[in-house]
Design a protein around this motif. Structure first.
Motif, mmCIF file in Angstrom:
data_model
loop_
_atom_site.group_PDB
_atom_site.id
_atom_site.type_symbol
_atom_site.label_atom_id
_atom_site.label_comp_id
_atom_site.label_asym_id
_atom_site.label_seq_id
_atom_site.Cartn_x
_atom_site.Cartn_y
_atom_site.Cartn_z
ATOM 1 N N GLU A 23 0.655 3.230 11.047
ATOM 2 C CA GLU A 23 1.745 3.789 10.251
ATOM 3 C C GLU A 23 2.937 4.183 11.122
ATOM 4 O O GLU A 23 4.095 3.881 10.781
ATOM 5 N N LYS A 24 2.673 4.863 12.246
ATOM 6 C CA LYS A 24 3.776 5.261 13.121
ATOM 7 C C LYS A 24 4.512 4.034 13.662
ATOM 8 O O LYS A 24 5.737 4.038 13.792
ATOM 9 N N THR A 25 3.756 2.998 13.987
ATOM 10 C CA THR A 25 4.387 1.785 14.515
ATOM 11 C C THR A 25 5.212 1.088 13.437
ATOM 12 O O THR A 25 6.348 0.672 13.690
ATOM 13 N N ARG A 26 4.654 0.960 12.249
ATOM 14 C CA ARG A 26 5.388 0.309 11.159
ATOM 15 C C ARG A 26 6.680 1.059 10.869
ATOM 16 O O ARG A 26 7.749 0.450 10.690
ATOM 17 N N GLU A 27 6.603 2.395 10.846
ATOM 18 C CA GLU A 27 7.802 3.196 10.566
ATOM 19 C C GLU A 27 8.830 3.073 11.687
ATOM 20 O O GLU A 27 10.031 2.928 11.424
ATOM 21 N N ALA A 28 8.371 3.120 12.928
ATOM 22 C CA ALA A 28 9.297 3.048 14.067
ATOM 23 C C ALA A 28 9.986 1.685 14.135
ATOM 24 O O ALA A 28 11.203 1.599 14.359
ATOM 25 N N VAL A 29 9.226 0.624 13.943
ATOM 26 C CA VAL A 29 9.812 -0.723 13.995
ATOM 27 C C VAL A 29 10.742 -0.943 12.814
ATOM 28 O O VAL A 29 11.835 -1.506 12.962
ATOM 29 N N PRO A 77 -0.336 -4.955 14.403
ATOM 30 C CA PRO A 77 -0.230 -5.225 12.969
ATOM 31 C C PRO A 77 0.869 -4.415 12.278
ATOM 32 O O PRO A 77 1.536 -4.910 11.361
ATOM 33 N N GLY A 78 1.084 -3.162 12.695
ATOM 34 C CA GLY A 78 2.161 -2.361 12.100
ATOM 35 C C GLY A 78 3.519 -2.960 12.385
ATOM 36 O O GLY A 78 4.413 -2.948 11.528
ATOM 37 N N CYS A 79 3.693 -3.494 13.593
ATOM 38 C CA CYS A 79 4.950 -4.161 13.953
ATOM 39 C C CYS A 79 5.153 -5.416 13.113
ATOM 40 O O CYS A 79 6.247 -5.653 12.578
ATOM 41 N N VAL A 80 4.104 -6.223 12.981
ATOM 42 C CA VAL A 80 4.188 -7.462 12.209
ATOM 43 C C VAL A 80 4.527 -7.171 10.753
ATOM 44 O O VAL A 80 5.354 -7.855 10.129
ATOM 45 N N GLU A 81 3.916 -6.132 10.190
ATOM 46 C CA GLU A 81 4.187 -5.779 8.794
ATOM 47 C C GLU A 81 5.648 -5.358 8.615
ATOM 48 O O GLU A 81 6.295 -5.728 7.619
ATOM 49 N N ALA A 82 6.188 -4.609 9.565
ATOM 50 C CA ALA A 82 7.593 -4.200 9.483
ATOM 51 C C ALA A 82 8.520 -5.417 9.530
ATOM 52 O O ALA A 82 9.505 -5.492 8.780
#
Length: 342
Positions: free
Chosen positions: A233-239, A260-265
């Motif tokens: 979650e933190k990665t998706r939000e940051a990216v 995966p959070g980066c890819v989703e963003a």
């Protein structure tokens, strides 16, 4: 330099366990293999360590403990493969290995496990922990009790440990920076996501990455940093935030595991394939992202080697009374892309 069982095994093309069985004249070794091993022993003028041989046949148990974070399945299984290989090759030595895990980033949990290992009088510890004063102090206490510690995957360099086994994080970061420089133009923005400063490995990657980009002429003012602590979650939000606020973002370096959070963003913002992504490791997920073009490159760090070598150093220290001949054991940093993964 005195010949070792490992050197003989490598020269003869067999396992350490096979060399040990030849040394002690045990069964289940083919005649031609036995002859080859003995020829290498003669060539290297090998002289067995009688203390280790005595321990191997005496039935004296030796207990090692591995203390590590609760990683995801890929890293957990890769490290377990290294432990299994170590135990298989030393199965005649009455050695046991217990793997203890603490929540990722939970220094208090790590300290509790170090205290537990100390109370249980283990003979050696392989540790992946944060580089902080509390952990350093525990390692000093263990050194006072003559309990050897090898750090792996993330170092505690100021502590009295035997050595460190793991990625040369600074070099890996420089490699990542060199790759990034091939795709960047003046004014482009770069995002680095990593776990945080307390993990020496991730800090080393970040330092090496920025150092190489600056050497290539890219100012530090163009670098964005997000400490996402391996959180999806933190990665998706940051990216997502970086993509929305920085139209010139062209490159993302995922020094953390939460790819995966980066890819989703990137998917949600429609920027997948437009922004280059470099990650680490060789997990099934990373290999899939590489094949799909969602990640461009990944730097492997040979995780099974890290746990295996850390335990091997402890074995030599405890059973053979031999200190490691070097302070750092680095696996190779293989660069993966869509054409080099299966």
């Amino acid at each position: 330099m005195r010949a070792t069982i490992k050197m003989i095994a490598e020269r003869a093309g067999v396992s350490i366990g096979t060399v040990d069985r030849v040394l002690h004249d045990r069964p289940y070794v083919k005649a031609e293999v036995r002859e080859r091993v003995m020829a290498v022993m003669a060539e290297l003028d090998y002289r067995p360590n009688r203390m280790a041989s005595a321990l191997a046949t005496s039935g004296t148990p030796r207990r090692f403990t591995v203390i590590q974070p609760e990683w995801g399945p890929y890293i957990q299984n890769a490290m377990a493969d290294g432990v299994s290989r170590f135990l298989e090759e030393r199965r005649d030595y009455n050695i046991s290995v217990e793997v203890l895990r603490y929540p990722h980033g939970d220094t208090a949990g790590c300290l509790q496990l170090l205290d537990q290992a100390s109370r249980e009088h283990v003979h050696g510890i392989a540790l992946c922990g944060s580089d902080c004063g509390e952990v350093c102090e525990r390692l000093r206490q263990l050194a006072g009790l003559h309990v050897p510690v090898v750090t792996f995957n993330s170092d505690v360099p100021q502590a009295p440990r035997l050595c460190y086994v793991g990625e040369d994080a600074h070099h890996a970061g420089r490699v990542a920076g060199e790759i990034a420089a091939k795709f960047l133009r003046p004014g482009d923005k770069v995002l680095l996501a990593y776990s945080g400063l307390e993990y020496v490995g991730h800090k080393g990657r970040a330092d090496g990455f920025f150092e190489r980009l600056e050497e290539r002429g890219f100012p530090r003012g163009d670098f964005l940093v997000a400490a996402t602590y391996d959180s999806y979650e933190k990665t998706r939000e940051a990216v997502s935030h970086a993509l929305e606020t920085e139209p010139r973002l062209r490159y993302i370096y995922m020094a953390t595991q939460s790819v995966p959070g980066c890819v989703e963003a990137l998917r949600r913002t429609g920027r997948a394939g437009q922004v280059r992504v470099l990650a680490h490791d060789n997990s099934p997920e990373i290999r899939r992202f590489l094949k799909e073009g969602l990640v461009d490159f990944s730097i492997d760090q040979n995780l099974p080697y890290q746990s295996y070598q850390a335990l091997s150093v402890l074995f030599s220290a405890v059973l053979e009374r031999r200190s490691p001949e070097q302070d750092f054991f680095y696996p190779s940093s293989t660069i993966l892309n869509a054409e080099t993964v299966e």
